[in-house]
Design a protein around this motif. Structure first.
Motif, PDB file in Angstrom:
ATOM      1  N   TYR A 184       0.842  -1.189   0.000  1.00 50.03           N
ATOM      2  CA  TYR A 184       0.000   0.000   0.000  1.00 50.03           C
ATOM      3  C   TYR A 184       0.881   1.244   0.000  1.00 50.03           C
ATOM      4  O   TYR A 184       1.787   1.387   0.819  1.00 50.03           O
ATOM      5  CB  TYR A 184      -0.926  -0.004   1.219  1.00 50.03           C
ATOM      6  N   ASP A 186       1.172   5.635  -1.863  1.00 51.05           N
ATOM      7  CA  ASP A 186       0.431   6.878  -2.064  1.00 51.05           C
ATOM      8  C   ASP A 186      -0.055   7.050  -3.498  1.00 51.05           C
ATOM      9  O   ASP A 186      -0.506   8.136  -3.873  1.00 51.05           O
ATOM     10  CB  ASP A 186       1.280   8.081  -1.646  1.00 51.05           C
ATOM     11  N   ASP A 188      -2.250   4.928  -6.934  1.00 46.65           N
ATOM     12  CA  ASP A 188      -3.282   3.906  -7.155  1.00 46.65           C
ATOM     13  C   ASP A 188      -2.732   2.595  -7.701  1.00 46.65           C
ATOM     14  O   ASP A 188      -3.462   1.604  -7.798  1.00 46.65           O
ATOM     15  CB  ASP A 188      -4.351   4.437  -8.108  1.00 46.65           C
ATOM     16  N   SER A 241      -3.385   1.672  -3.481  1.00 49.16           N
ATOM     17  CA  SER A 241      -3.370   2.916  -2.722  1.00 49.16           C
ATOM     18  C   SER A 241      -3.821   2.728  -1.279  1.00 49.16           C
ATOM     19  O   SER A 241      -4.802   2.019  -1.007  1.00 49.16           O
ATOM     20  CB  SER A 241      -4.276   3.945  -3.403  1.00 49.16           C
TER      21      SER A 241
END
Length: 420
Positions: A184, A186, A188, A241
């Motif tokens: 995960y 910052d 997409d 994201s």
């Protein structure tokens, strides 16, 4: 990697990694904890790897340099210091998850069984003993692991290099045979180009390990070592994201295992760019066996990576050699080379302010014409090519840094990467 504890495969086992930007504030940390809890409530067994919050690592390094006075901080003490940032994140994440009603336990890299060599600052993982992790999963706990760190055979804490929490997550996923490793961040997903240069860049739905490794090596938002490890151990990955729960992300894996249309697919996957490149050219060096090694060995011993290399034979048995380095190494390279008594040359020329622009795609391997299309697109955009290098799935051109955005947009359009 040794697995000493058998894990009953009754649930999906998921490793999730959250970076520093996803954990920068108390509010963001709470949001990540809620996301982890929601995934647990869907029935998955979870291992969560975390980075230090925000700019914690940089702040600790700056503090160490201020306190060390005229001396550089010891690499051992530096690693012991900066590893604490991840320990804080892991502990806080465990507390936050427990506050949401789920059992959780935080582990350091040592407690998670991550064993490394003794290269402080950029240690390599030698082995993982995941027995503790597997025991905690079997007890029904969400396991939160401090990324970026491990332990030497002498019981010293090491760090794995900047951005290496991704590597921790993939290594843990490989050692416990997780179903997927989710990273995960910052953005997409993995994009077809840098959106700051190419506004119509889009998320790549799926990509193979080989292409992703090329892109990571060229500056994409992934640690190249993590992709290499995922490829070796066949760890499926998802890059998505932290902030957009609706992002589908990018799946990384073996394309033959995914729903591809045999050979009918886009041959070019992405346009990769990298700024701050410098070129060094040695004129009039002897054209003899061993000369390239004599030039490169002192640079390798100084820890300087060389990228594009071009050698041209000139008249009277002499040759010219050009190579590129990161711009931050240019002065050091010039100093080392000028002091190299094994190599004679008539002149050394340097230039900074360059950039790399590359087209990447496995479809180029057996299909002609991609180099010609790339060069024509750059010519039409009035971008001059300084140097060229290729691999089976990549063509890289060195261009003036001022023209890198123009080059990226021209190539993105030429290969129609804005379209699905």
């Amino acid at each position: 990697m040794t697995v000493e504890f058998e894990m009953p495969q009754t649930k999906q086992v998921v490793v999730q990694k959250f970076g520093g930007s996803s954990l920068a504030t108390e509010e963001l940390l709470r949001k990540v904890a809620k996301r982890v809890a929601a995934r647990r409530e869907q029935g998955a067994d979870l291992v969560v790897c975390v980075s230090a919050m925000g700019d914690t690592t940089d702040e600790l390094l700056n503090l160490a340099h201020r306190l060390s006075g005229d001396y550089s901080p010891s690499p051992r003490e530096t690693d012991a210091l900066i590893s604490t940032g991840e320990l804080v994140s892991a502990s806080l994440m465990g507390i936050a998850i427990r506050g949401l009603g789920h059992d959780a336990i935080s582990l350091s890299g040592r407690q998670a069984g991550i064993q490394t060599d003794e290269t402080f600052g950029s240690a390599r993982i030698a082995n993982i003993e995941p027995a503790r992790v597997l025991r905690e999963i079997k007890r029904g706990r969400i396991v939160v692991i401090a990324g970026f760190q491990g332990l030497t055979p002498a019981d010293d804490t090491t760090t794995l290099g900047r951005g290496a929490s991704d590597l921790t997550a993939v290594a843990i996923a490989a050692s416990i045979e997780a179903d997927v490793c989710e990273i995960y961040t910052d953005v997409d997903g993995i994009l077809t180009a840098d959106p700051r240069l190419v506004p119509d860049a889009r998320v790549i739905p799926q990509i193979g390990y080989e292409e992703m490794l090329e892109m990571a090596s060229l500056g994409a938002k992934m640690n190249p070592r993590s992709i290499e490890m995922a490829s070796v151990h066949k760890v499926p990955m998802l890059i998505t994201s932290s902030f957009n729960p609706h992002a589908a992300g990018t799946k990384i894996g073996n394309l033959e295992d995914q729903n591809s249309n045999m050979e009918i697919r886009k041959s070019i996957t992405s346009i990769a760019t990298e700024r701050s490149v410098a070129r060094v050219t040695l004129h009039g060096i002897a054209d003899r066996p061993g000369i390239a090694a004599a030039i490169m060995m002192p640079l390798a011993e100084a820890g300087i990576s060389i990228d594009v290399i071009v050698q041209n034979v000139s008249s009277h048995g002499l040759t010219d050699m050009s190579f590129t380095v990161g711009q931050e190494y240019l002065q050091r390279v010039a100093e080392i080379t000028s002091q190299n008594t094994e190599v004679g040359y008539s002149d050394i020329a340097t230039r900074d302010g360059l950039a790399k622009v590359s087209v990447v795609g496995t479809g180029m391997t057996n299909s002609p014409g991609y180099a010609a299309r790339m060069f024509r697109a750059l010519a039409d955009a009035n971008v001059n090519i300084e140097m060229i290098t290729t691999s089976e799935i990549r063509i890289t051109c060195i261009v003036d840094q001022e023209h890198v955005a123009t080059a990226a947009r021209a190539l993105h359009s030429e290969f129609e990467l804005e379209a699905d």
